[in-house]
Design a protein around this motif. Structure first.
Motif, PDB file in Angstrom:
ATOM      1  N   PRO A  80       0.807  -1.237   0.000  1.00 26.35           N
ATOM      2  CA  PRO A  80       0.000   0.000   0.000  1.00 26.35           C
ATOM      3  C   PRO A  80       0.833   1.277   0.000  1.00 26.35           C
ATOM      4  CG  PRO A  80      -0.055  -1.084   2.145  1.00 26.35           C
ATOM      5  CD  PRO A  80       0.584  -2.051   1.205  1.00 26.35           C
ATOM      6  N   SER A  81       2.019   1.240   0.573  1.00 24.95           N
ATOM      7  CA  SER A  81       2.835   2.449   0.652  1.00 24.95           C
ATOM      8  C   SER A  81       3.326   2.918  -0.721  1.00 24.95           C
ATOM      9  CB  SER A  81       4.045   2.208   1.560  1.00 24.95           C
ATOM     10  OG  SER A  81       4.865   1.169   1.053  1.00 24.95           O
ATOM     11  N   ARG A  82       3.272   2.047  -1.722  1.00 25.86           N
ATOM     12  CA  ARG A  82       3.719   2.424  -3.062  1.00 25.86           C
ATOM     13  C   ARG A  82       2.711   3.294  -3.794  1.00 25.86           C
ATOM     14  NH1 ARG A  82       5.867  -2.201  -6.899  1.00 25.86           N
ATOM     15  NH2 ARG A  82       6.019  -0.315  -8.178  1.00 25.86           N
ATOM     16  N   TYR A  83       1.509   3.422  -3.224  1.00 22.38           N
ATOM     17  CA  TYR A  83       0.449   4.121  -3.943  1.00 22.38           C
ATOM     18  C   TYR A  83      -0.176   5.213  -3.067  1.00 22.38           C
ATOM     19  CZ  TYR A  83       1.296   0.038  -6.748  1.00 22.38           C
ATOM     20  OH  TYR A  83       1.921  -0.926  -7.487  1.00 22.38           O
ATOM     21  N   PRO A  84       0.570   6.290  -2.824  1.00 20.71           N
ATOM     22  CA  PRO A  84       0.047   7.399  -2.029  1.00 20.71           C
ATOM     23  C   PRO A  84      -0.978   8.196  -2.835  1.00 20.71           C
ATOM     24  CG  PRO A  84       2.170   7.979  -2.952  1.00 20.71           C
ATOM     25  CD  PRO A  84       1.936   6.534  -3.305  1.00 20.71           C
ATOM     26  N   PRO A  85      -1.729   9.076  -2.195  1.00 21.91           N
ATOM     27  CA  PRO A  85      -2.679   9.915  -2.934  1.00 21.91           C
ATOM     28  C   PRO A  85      -1.994  10.655  -4.079  1.00 21.91           C
ATOM     29  CG  PRO A  85      -3.052  10.117  -0.582  1.00 21.91           C
ATOM     30  CD  PRO A  85      -1.796   9.302  -0.736  1.00 21.91           C
ATOM     31  N   GLY A  86      -2.665  10.655  -5.219  1.00 25.10           N
ATOM     32  CA  GLY A  86      -2.120  11.301  -6.403  1.00 25.10           C
ATOM     33  C   GLY A  86      -1.414  10.355  -7.354  1.00 25.10           C
ATOM     34  N   SER A  87      -1.049   9.163  -6.878  1.00 30.60           N
ATOM     35  CA  SER A  87      -0.393   8.197  -7.759  1.00 30.60           C
ATOM     36  C   SER A  87      -1.429   7.568  -8.686  1.00 30.60           C
ATOM     37  CB  SER A  87       0.328   7.128  -6.945  1.00 30.60           C
ATOM     38  OG  SER A  87      -0.568   6.443  -6.093  1.00 30.60           O
ATOM     39  N   THR A  88      -0.963   6.958  -9.771  1.00 33.30           N
ATOM     40  CA  THR A  88      -1.871   6.378 -10.758  1.00 33.30           C
ATOM     41  C   THR A  88      -1.512   4.927 -11.051  1.00 33.30           C
ATOM     42  OG1 THR A  88      -0.516   7.179 -12.607  1.00 33.30           O
ATOM     43  CG2 THR A  88      -2.323   8.608 -11.854  1.00 33.30           C
ATOM     44  N   LEU A  89      -2.517   4.200 -11.501  1.00 34.71           N
ATOM     45  CA  LEU A  89      -2.374   2.805 -11.932  1.00 34.71           C
ATOM     46  C   LEU A  89      -2.998   2.692 -13.310  1.00 34.71           C
ATOM     47  CD1 LEU A  89      -3.441   1.018  -8.646  1.00 34.71           C
ATOM     48  CD2 LEU A  89      -1.266   0.671  -9.789  1.00 34.71           C
ATOM     49  N   ALA A  90      -2.227   2.285 -14.295  1.00 34.01           N
ATOM     50  CA  ALA A  90      -2.729   2.124 -15.662  1.00 34.01           C
ATOM     51  C   ALA A  90      -2.667   0.655 -16.047  1.00 34.01           C
ATOM     52  CB  ALA A  90      -1.908   2.964 -16.628  1.00 34.01           C
ATOM     53  N   LEU A  91      -3.796   0.125 -16.501  1.00 34.00           N
ATOM     54  CA  LEU A  91      -3.884  -1.285 -16.880  1.00 34.00           C
ATOM     55  C   LEU A  91      -4.709  -1.425 -18.151  1.00 34.00           C
ATOM     56  CD1 LEU A  91      -4.632  -2.671 -13.323  1.00 34.00           C
ATOM     57  CD2 LEU A  91      -2.613  -3.280 -14.655  1.00 34.00           C
ATOM     58  N   GLN A  92      -4.209  -2.224 -19.097  1.00 29.43           N
ATOM     59  CA  GLN A  92      -5.033  -2.546 -20.245  1.00 29.43           C
ATOM     60  C   GLN A  92      -6.233  -3.346 -19.743  1.00 29.43           C
ATOM     61  OE1 GLN A  92      -3.810  -5.664 -22.943  1.00 29.43           O
ATOM     62  NE2 GLN A  92      -4.485  -4.503 -24.735  1.00 29.43           N
ATOM     63  N   THR A  93      -7.432  -2.892 -20.099  1.00 24.58           N
ATOM     64  CA  THR A  93      -8.661  -3.485 -19.583  1.00 24.58           C
ATOM     65  C   THR A  93      -9.574  -3.835 -20.749  1.00 24.58           C
ATOM     66  OG1 THR A  93      -8.446  -2.139 -17.576  1.00 24.58           O
ATOM     67  CG2 THR A  93     -10.595  -3.145 -18.004  1.00 24.58           C
ATOM     68  N   LEU A  94     -10.008  -5.100 -20.799  1.00 23.17           N
ATOM     69  CA  LEU A  94     -10.838  -5.574 -21.899  1.00 23.17           C
ATOM     70  C   LEU A  94     -12.300  -5.605 -21.495  1.00 23.17           C
ATOM     71  CD1 LEU A  94      -7.914  -6.574 -22.595  1.00 23.17           C
ATOM     72  CD2 LEU A  94      -9.039  -8.430 -23.862  1.00 23.17           C
ATOM     73  N   GLY A  95     -13.128  -4.979 -22.347  1.00 22.28           N
ATOM     74  CA  GLY A  95     -14.569  -5.083 -22.228  1.00 22.28           C
ATOM     75  C   GLY A  95     -15.084  -6.114 -23.216  1.00 22.28           C
ATOM     76  N   LEU A  96     -16.356  -6.021 -23.539  1.00 24.20           N
ATOM     77  CA  LEU A  96     -16.959  -7.026 -24.405  1.00 24.20           C
ATOM     78  C   LEU A  96     -16.677  -6.789 -25.877  1.00 24.20           C
ATOM     79  CD1 LEU A  96     -20.410  -7.283 -22.617  1.00 24.20           C
ATOM     80  CD2 LEU A  96     -18.442  -8.810 -22.383  1.00 24.20           C
ATOM     81  N   HIS A  97     -16.174  -5.598 -26.221  1.00 25.33           N
ATOM     82  CA  HIS A  97     -15.999  -5.254 -27.628  1.00 25.33           C
ATOM     83  C   HIS A  97     -14.582  -4.846 -27.994  1.00 25.33           C
ATOM     84  CE1 HIS A  97     -20.332  -5.433 -27.678  1.00 25.33           C
ATOM     85  NE2 HIS A  97     -20.399  -4.490 -26.769  1.00 25.33           N
TER      86      HIS A  97
END
Length: 255
Positions: free
Chosen positions: A158-175
């Motif tokens: 949890p300490s790696r993600y303080p307020p203001g940090s971001t997480l980017a992940l390729q995310t697949l939907g149905l299309h």
């Protein structure tokens, strides 16, 4: 009756809709999150109370998230039951790897079944219908597994993600696929429907927001509970037209 029929069609489109903008190329894609430390929750069934609005049609519903895992494989099933309009379920199944969750199949069931199949060995995913296959980026997720993947990541470090940090992940939907970027907003105490879940019905959470990057994107807000291994105790999805679904934890059961 006609209004109910129209609302049912709109609800099917609004609940966890696959973004059409996923088919558009990213002008400047953000750097994808990469981690090798994860702590995933023990198997559990989370019960939710839902409020939503579709085309000015307000509704209340019940839902649940069933999460099971044995250290090597996982299954997540999110089910929503709306009076008069029926049941919708989304299921993600796959493997647990050193890089987090690796989905193998993502299925949406509402009147008919639509699926996304992940070929992790070939780094490709295929879709029901005529949508073209896409290449998988490292740590690619589906629209359900992404929540549990983030939970495992935060629980481990949890300490790696303080307020203001971001997480980017390729995310697949149905299309199709797109990069979802979550911003860590910070700690927030929220009110829950069942007072037995916390003092005076409140719980300390960490809030994350996926802010729309294009006009047609969904806004996704997560409230994850550190005391519950960062499982989602509140989840709100808002469409570009203002339709929304907001689910809050009302109970916890054994799976």
């Amino acid at each position: 009756m006609q209004r109910r029929r129209l609302a049912g069609v709109a609800l099917g489109a609004a609940l966890w809709r696959g973004s059409v903008s996923a088919l558009a190329a990213e002008a400047s894609p953000p750097a994808l999150a990469h981690a090798t430390a994860f702590t995933f929750p023990e198997p559990v069934r989370l019960l939710y109370a839902l409020d939503g609005e579709v085309k000015k049609f307000n509704y209340q519903a019940q839902g649940e998230l069933l999460w099971t895992q044995d250290g090597q494989h996982y299954e997540a099933r999110l089910q929503i039951n709306v009076p008069l309009l029926g049941q919708r379920a989304r299921t993600s199944t796959g493997s647990i790897t050193p890089e987090g969750l690796a989905p193998l199949r993502f299925v949406d069931t509402w009147r008919k079944q639509v699926a996304v199949d992940f070929d992790q060995a070939q780094h490709r995913a295929s879709f029901s219908g005529d949508n073209p296959a896409v290449a998988l980026e490292p740590a690619a997720q589906d629209q359900l597994s992404v929540i549990l993947h983030i939970a495992g990541l935060l629980a481990a470090t949890p300490s790696r993600y303080p307020p203001g940090s971001t997480l980017a992940l390729q995310t697949l939907g149905l299309h199709g696929a797109e990069v979802w970027v979550f911003t860590v907003d910070g700690a927030e105490k929220i009110q829950l429907p069942n007072a037995t879940l916390g003092q005076a019905g409140t719980m300390d959470t960490l809030r994350l927001t996926r802010t729309p990057r294009q006009a047609s994107d969904q806004k996704v807000e997560l409230w994850l509970a550190p005391r519950m291994a960062y499982l989602p105790v509140r989840l709100k999805i808002t469409q570009a037209n203002g339709d929304f679904i907001d689910q809050r934890l009302r109970g916890v059961e054994a799976p």
